[in-house]
Design a protein around this motif. Structure first.
Motif, mmCIF file in Angstrom:
data_model
loop_
_atom_site.group_PDB
_atom_site.id
_atom_site.type_symbol
_atom_site.label_atom_id
_atom_site.label_comp_id
_atom_site.label_asym_id
_atom_site.label_seq_id
_atom_site.Cartn_x
_atom_site.Cartn_y
_atom_site.Cartn_z
ATOM 1 N N ASN A 136 0.799 -1.234 0.000
ATOM 2 C CA ASN A 136 0.000 0.000 0.000
ATOM 3 C C ASN A 136 0.830 1.282 0.000
ATOM 4 O O ASN A 136 0.534 2.206 -0.764
ATOM 5 N N PRO A 137 1.871 1.414 0.836
ATOM 6 C CA PRO A 137 2.654 2.669 0.820
ATOM 7 C C PRO A 137 3.669 2.724 -0.322
ATOM 8 O O PRO A 137 4.765 3.271 -0.165
ATOM 9 N N LEU A 138 3.327 2.150 -1.473
ATOM 10 C CA LEU A 138 4.232 2.129 -2.614
ATOM 11 C C LEU A 138 4.677 3.531 -3.018
ATOM 12 O O LEU A 138 5.840 3.759 -3.361
ATOM 13 N N SER A 139 3.751 4.493 -2.967
ATOM 14 C CA SER A 139 4.097 5.841 -3.422
ATOM 15 C C SER A 139 5.111 6.520 -2.509
ATOM 16 O O SER A 139 5.767 7.488 -2.911
ATOM 17 N N LEU A 140 5.272 6.042 -1.268
ATOM 18 C CA LEU A 140 6.332 6.580 -0.405
ATOM 19 C C LEU A 140 7.691 6.279 -1.023
ATOM 20 O O LEU A 140 8.566 7.157 -1.083
ATOM 21 N N ALA A 141 7.886 5.056 -1.490
ATOM 22 C CA ALA A 141 9.148 4.703 -2.142
ATOM 23 C C ALA A 141 9.352 5.535 -3.413
ATOM 24 O O ALA A 141 10.458 6.011 -3.686
ATOM 25 N N ILE A 142 8.283 5.724 -4.181
ATOM 26 C CA ILE A 142 8.384 6.495 -5.425
ATOM 27 C C ILE A 142 8.790 7.935 -5.127
ATOM 28 O O ILE A 142 9.710 8.480 -5.755
ATOM 29 N N HIS A 143 8.132 8.567 -4.157
ATOM 30 C CA HIS A 143 8.464 9.947 -3.793
ATOM 31 C C HIS A 143 9.869 10.057 -3.211
ATOM 32 O O HIS A 143 10.516 11.105 -3.316
ATOM 33 N N SER A 144 10.345 8.976 -2.611
ATOM 34 C CA SER A 144 11.687 8.991 -2.014
ATOM 35 C C SER A 144 12.786 8.737 -3.041
ATOM 36 O O SER A 144 13.957 8.956 -2.752
ATOM 37 N N GLY A 145 12.412 8.270 -4.224
ATOM 38 C CA GLY A 145 13.407 8.074 -5.281
ATOM 39 C C GLY A 145 13.572 6.658 -5.782
ATOM 40 O O GLY A 145 14.463 6.390 -6.601
ATOM 41 N N VAL A 146 12.722 5.718 -5.318
ATOM 42 C CA VAL A 146 12.785 4.346 -5.815
ATOM 43 C C VAL A 146 11.459 4.062 -6.524
ATOM 44 O O VAL A 146 10.465 3.704 -5.886
ATOM 45 N N GLN B 122 15.944 9.281 -0.784
ATOM 46 C CA GLN B 122 15.858 10.364 0.202
ATOM 47 C C GLN B 122 15.290 9.820 1.510
ATOM 48 O O GLN B 122 14.271 9.121 1.528
ATOM 49 N N LEU B 123 15.929 10.156 2.609
ATOM 50 C CA LEU B 123 15.466 9.741 3.936
ATOM 51 C C LEU B 123 14.557 10.808 4.537
ATOM 52 O O LEU B 123 14.651 11.987 4.210
ATOM 53 N N GLY B 124 13.681 10.381 5.440
ATOM 54 C CA GLY B 124 12.826 11.330 6.152
ATOM 55 C C GLY B 124 11.604 11.775 5.379
ATOM 56 O O GLY B 124 10.887 12.681 5.810
ATOM 57 N N VAL B 125 11.338 11.152 4.237
ATOM 58 C CA VAL B 125 10.120 11.465 3.485
ATOM 59 C C VAL B 125 8.949 10.766 4.175
ATOM 60 O O VAL B 125 9.039 9.598 4.556
ATOM 61 N N LYS B 126 7.855 11.493 4.329
ATOM 62 C CA LYS B 126 6.704 10.953 5.065
ATOM 63 C C LYS B 126 5.540 10.679 4.108
ATOM 64 O O LYS B 126 5.412 11.322 3.062
ATOM 65 N N TRP B 127 4.669 9.759 4.523
ATOM 66 C CA TRP B 127 3.550 9.303 3.694
ATOM 67 C C TRP B 127 2.338 9.073 4.581
ATOM 68 O O TRP B 127 2.462 8.596 5.712
ATOM 69 N N ARG B 128 1.172 9.404 4.045
ATOM 70 C CA ARG B 128 -0.062 9.222 4.815
ATOM 71 C C ARG B 128 -1.171 8.693 3.900
ATOM 72 O O ARG B 128 -1.294 9.116 2.754
ATOM 73 N N TYR B 129 -1.940 7.762 4.421
ATOM 74 C CA TYR B 129 -3.207 7.394 3.789
ATOM 75 C C TYR B 129 -4.287 7.986 4.677
ATOM 76 O O TYR B 129 -4.557 7.477 5.760
ATOM 77 N N TYR B 130 -4.865 9.088 4.216
ATOM 78 C CA TYR B 130 -5.658 9.935 5.114
ATOM 79 C C TYR B 130 -6.847 9.207 5.725
ATOM 80 O O TYR B 130 -7.225 9.480 6.880
ATOM 81 N N ILE B 131 -7.459 8.267 5.003
ATOM 82 C CA ILE B 131 -8.631 7.571 5.552
ATOM 83 C C ILE B 131 -8.240 6.765 6.790
ATOM 84 O O ILE B 131 -8.870 6.872 7.848
ATOM 85 N N TYR B 132 -7.180 5.978 6.684
ATOM 86 C CA TYR B 132 -6.743 5.184 7.833
ATOM 87 C C TYR B 132 -6.173 6.066 8.937
ATOM 88 O O TYR B 132 -6.310 5.759 10.133
ATOM 89 N N ASP B 133 -5.523 7.172 8.566
ATOM 90 C CA ASP B 133 -4.955 8.034 9.603
ATOM 91 C C ASP B 133 -6.055 8.730 10.403
ATOM 92 O O ASP B 133 -5.921 8.933 11.609
ATOM 93 N N VAL B 134 -7.138 9.100 9.742
ATOM 94 C CA VAL B 134 -8.287 9.658 10.468
ATOM 95 C C VAL B 134 -8.852 8.621 11.428
ATOM 96 O O VAL B 134 -9.175 8.930 12.588
ATOM 97 N N LEU B 135 -8.944 7.379 10.977
ATOM 98 C CA LEU B 135 -9.429 6.315 11.859
ATOM 99 C C LEU B 135 -8.477 6.094 13.033
ATOM 100 O O LEU B 135 -8.912 5.846 14.163
ATOM 101 N N CYS B 136 -7.171 6.191 12.782
ATOM 102 C CA CYS B 136 -6.193 6.075 13.877
ATOM 103 C C CYS B 136 -6.434 7.147 14.929
ATOM 104 O O CYS B 136 -6.379 6.880 16.136
ATOM 105 N N PHE B 137 -6.696 8.371 14.467
ATOM 106 C CA PHE B 137 -6.947 9.474 15.407
ATOM 107 C C PHE B 137 -8.234 9.225 16.196
ATOM 108 O O PHE B 137 -8.270 9.407 17.419
ATOM 109 N N ILE B 138 -9.278 8.778 15.509
ATOM 110 C CA ILE B 138 -10.560 8.532 16.177
ATOM 111 C C ILE B 138 -10.422 7.474 17.259
ATOM 112 O O ILE B 138 -10.999 7.591 18.345
#
Length: 386
Positions: free
Chosen positions: A283-293, A315-331
């Motif tokens: 699922n977090p595939l786009s994190l790798a893409i944004h980081s350069g892989v 690139q190190l320290g690049v962050k990624w979020r799936y907003y639907i699950y992150d909202v559920l994490c907060f709830i």
């Protein structure tokens, strides 16, 4: 014009694949068992095909996919989810005259999907794992009084932490063991590893000779459900120690194509312990893409040309979020007020879906989410986890 067929439009990873390939001028045909999905609304999707469910109608799915690919002769097919990847692995030889499928053979794939077989392979390769008990049927009543609690009961084949149960007593072990087995099939028992709640994942791409050609590591900072599940928030890390273990395990298994290997760090000895292999895109595939892989582009080039130059830095320290699950994490989190700054982080954060350059998937995600809420089956798929 180069063209690729990407099944599994319902997957979050499919959005990253479609964007990666589409931005490079490659025509993308998306497939899915329903027309509405986040990826289907991307501006990079040229065609959107609806096919039979690979889980409910595998034979019909296989037949339709064979006929479609024989007719269209896509340059490359990139299955994303477990069920389609398994079915395509069975068809790999039959489809070799019409397209390129850079995935493992069926035997190797199932070894990576079956968690018990993965642990056995890891132990053979010297990879640290939780203490694991296999085939408990014959001695579960004897085992219940000899093992140290707490333990986890884990289905050997499941996804997204579904079926994983924490048990703290012998009586609970017996009851839950047979309950989980009746629902999921073969199960195993593992010691519970005290950890911080975070997980660490290594993603890799292997060529046809099982040589690594790309590797990426991330820290899984938040997941839903909070006790363990799919990634909600993650960050790219160096992770040299877990990379070493992951690459050795996959190479020893003669892996071909992409895979993700997940670890947690044991608080007792501070060493990583293997959790599982995801024998497919993650699922977090786009994190790798944004980081350069850029795994999708590398896989496309490898499928066509046989190999690619290794990509080991990013690139190190690049962050990624799936907003639907992150909202559920907060709830579902405690101390919500104190954790607002943590959840309100936006600097250098890439969302799995939201993009100004390609806004369509955000709309598609809302439609898909609404349909999930009104469908009992899909609602249970999201919330019925460990």
């Amino acid at each position: 014009m180069a063209n690729v067929f990407v099944p599994d439009g319902r997957s979050i990873a499919s959005v990253g694949i479609v964007r990666s390939l589409g931005e490079k001028g490659i025509d993308v045909t998306l497939g899915n068992e329903r027309r509405v999905s986040a990826a289907a609304f991307s501006k990079y999707v040229k065609n959107n095909i609806v096919y039979p469910s690979p889980e409910k109608s595998p034979e019909l799915f296989t037949s339709e996919m064979y006929n479609l690919i024989k007719k269209e002769k896509y340059d490359v097919v990139m299955p994303v989810r477990d069920s389609t990847t398994i079915l395509f692995s069975k068809m790999k030889d039959r489809l070799s005259d019409y397209t390129k499928l850079h995935i493992p053979d069926y035997f190797t794939l199932m070894k990576g999907r079956n968690k018990a077989e993965t642990v056995k392979a890891a132990l053979d390769s010297g990879i640290p794992c939780p203490l694991t008990y296999f085939n408990g049927d014959g001695n579960i009543k004897k085992l219940k009084d000899t093992i140290e609690y707490p333990v986890l009961i884990r289905p050997c084949e499941s996804s997204g932490s579904r079926g994983i149960v924490y048990v703290g007593s012998p009586e609970e072990l017996v009851n839950e063991y047979y309950k989980i087995k009746n629902e999921f099939g073969e199960v195993m028992i593992q010691e519970y590893i005290p950890h911080t709640g975070k997980a660490y994942n290594v993603s890799a791409l292997f060529n046809q000779y099982s040589e690594p050609r790309a590797v990426f590591a991330m820290e899984k900072i938040r997941q839903f459900p909070i006790s363990g599940g799919p990634t909600a928030f993650a960050e790219s890390i160096k992770g040299d120690n877990i990379k070493k273990y992951a690459l050795k395990l996959l190479k020893d298994m003669n892996w071909v194509g992409v895979a993700e290997v997940e670890f947690i760090f044991d608080e007792r000895d501070k060493k990583p312990k293997l959790l599982e292999i995801n024998p497919r895109f993650w699922n977090p595939l786009s994190l790798a893409i944004h980081s350069g892989v850029d795994f999708p582009s590398l896989l496309y080039e490898m499928a066509l040309n046989g190999d690619v130059e290794p990509v080991n830095s990013y690139q190190l320290g690049v962050k990624w979020r799936y907003y639907i699950y992150d909202v559920l994490c907060f709830i579902y989190s405690s101390n919500k007020v104190n954790r607002i700054p943590e959840f309100a982080t936006f600097h250098n954060v890439h969302d799995a879906i939201l993009s100004f350059r390609d806004p369509g998937p955000a709309f598609g995600s809302l439609l898909d989410g609404f349909s999930s809420l009104v469908s009992k089956e899909r609602r249970e798929h999201v919330f019925k986890r460990g």
